[in-house]
Motif scaffolding. Structure first.
Motif, short mmCIF file in Angstrom:
data_model
loop_
_atom_site.label_atom_id
_atom_site.label_comp_id
_atom_site.label_asym_id
_atom_site.label_seq_id
_atom_site.Cartn_x
_atom_site.Cartn_y
_atom_site.Cartn_z
N VAL A 188 -58.70 6.04 21.32
CA VAL A 188 -58.22 5.52 20.04
C VAL A 188 -59.39 5.46 19.04
CG1 VAL A 188 -57.29 3.50 18.85
CG2 VAL A 188 -56.32 4.21 21.06
N HIS B 250 -60.43 8.77 17.56
CA HIS B 250 -59.38 9.56 16.90
C HIS B 250 -58.99 10.76 17.77
CE1 HIS B 250 -60.84 7.94 12.78
NE2 HIS B 250 -59.73 7.30 13.12
N PRO C 289 -56.01 11.60 19.99
CA PRO C 289 -54.70 11.41 20.61
C PRO C 289 -54.49 12.31 21.82
CG PRO C 289 -54.48 12.56 18.51
CD PRO C 289 -55.89 12.06 18.59
N LEU D 276 -48.26 5.80 19.88
CA LEU D 276 -49.71 5.59 19.77
C LEU D 276 -50.42 6.88 19.38
CD1 LEU D 276 -52.15 3.74 20.13
CD2 LEU D 276 -52.19 4.40 22.55
N VAL E 167 -52.64 7.25 15.99
CA VAL E 167 -54.05 7.64 16.01
C VAL E 167 -54.27 8.87 15.13
CG1 VAL E 167 -55.90 8.52 17.49
CG2 VAL E 167 -54.51 6.58 18.25
N PRO F 94 -60.83 2.87 13.60
CA PRO F 94 -60.24 1.92 14.56
C PRO F 94 -61.28 0.88 14.99
CG PRO F 94 -59.82 4.21 15.21
CD PRO F 94 -60.90 4.23 14.17
#
Length: 257
Positions: free
Chosen positions: A197, A200, A202, A216, A220, A230
């Motif tokens: 996360v 960045h 995913p 989620l 992201v 984040p």
């Protein structure tokens, strides 16, 4: 047919008595020390288990929303569909969702909402979005919410759905992390997911890493596109709340700002 979705998990995931529910949420919020220099983020990641287990972790997000409530006009809330299979995303059609604290206005007129698929079936039994509503009712009372579930989908599909609906809104992604590992194994797995996360990435979030994996991953990617950093607010397991250490669930809280 009623225009209001009734609560599906009141009395199970959170108290059904209004006074007890309000008191429970307020105590969780009051226990969080929000830094004086906290800045409202564009989005957050928040867990969705029973309040006994994940409520203290979720409160790290909602105490911040309460601090900045005068600046929040809309919420976009996305999470998984645990009980009804969904391909892509789905918003509801009912304009009100009820909790023991009253009704929440569903923002069906939100920008982009009309262009998304509509289906009440996955929302009716779903807890991942419902459990967020009492927190929102106490932290940002009266603010309309656009909820949608994200089922089997690509990262781009979900990120595009967020982008289409999130103008001038705060985005909340509802997900838990690992499920039913030992506490030691869960913390290792959840740390990997948390770092994905934060980076960045995913593509590094596997289907066993989060029950809300599609929501989620898309969140992201949306954060990456918008250069949102984040920040980890909390990362816990159900063992931290007294749960069985041999079979835990992981709970994340992140700000995306």
């Amino acid at each position: 047919m009623t225009a209001t979705r009734p609560p599906a998990v009141a009395g199970a995931f959170y108290p059904a008595d209004p006074a007890e529910l309000a008191s429970t949420v307020d105590k969780l919020l009051d226990a969080v020390d929000v830094p004086d220099d906290d800045v409202l983020a564009r989005g957050y990641v928040v867990p969705h288990a029973g309040y006994r287990y994940s409520g203290a972790t979720a409160a790290h997000v909602y105490a911040r929303l309460r601090r900045h409530s005068v600046h929040i006009g809309r919420i976009v809330l996305l999470g998984p569909a645990h009980r009804v299979r969904v391909t892509g995303v789905a918003v509801p059609t009912k304009p009100q969702w009820a909790t023991p604290l009253g009704n929440v206005t569903i923002d069906l007129d939100a920008p982009g909402a009309a262009d998304l698929p509509h289906d009440d079936a996955p929302h009716a039994p779903e807890h991942s979005l419902e459990v967020q509503l009492p927190f929102l009712q106490r932290a940002v009372p009266g603010v309309p919410v656009l909820p949608f579930v994200a089922g089997m989908s690509t990262v781009e599909e979900v990120a595009d759905a967020i982008a289409a609906t999130a103008a001038d809104a705060i985005v909340l992604c509802s997900t838990d992390f690992s499920h039913y590992e030992t506490d030691e194994a869960a913390r290792i797995q959840d740390e990997r997911t948390a770092r994905a996360v934060e980076a960045h990435r995913p593509d590094l979030i596997g289907v066993r890493d989060a029950c809300g994996v599609f929501a989620l991953r898309g969140t992201v990617e949306w954060a990456r596109r918008n250069a949102l950093k984040p920040t980890r607010l909390a990362l816990t397991t159900s063992a931290d709340a007294g749960g069985d250490r041999s079979r835990v669930v992981g709970y994340p809280a992140f700000a995306l700002g």
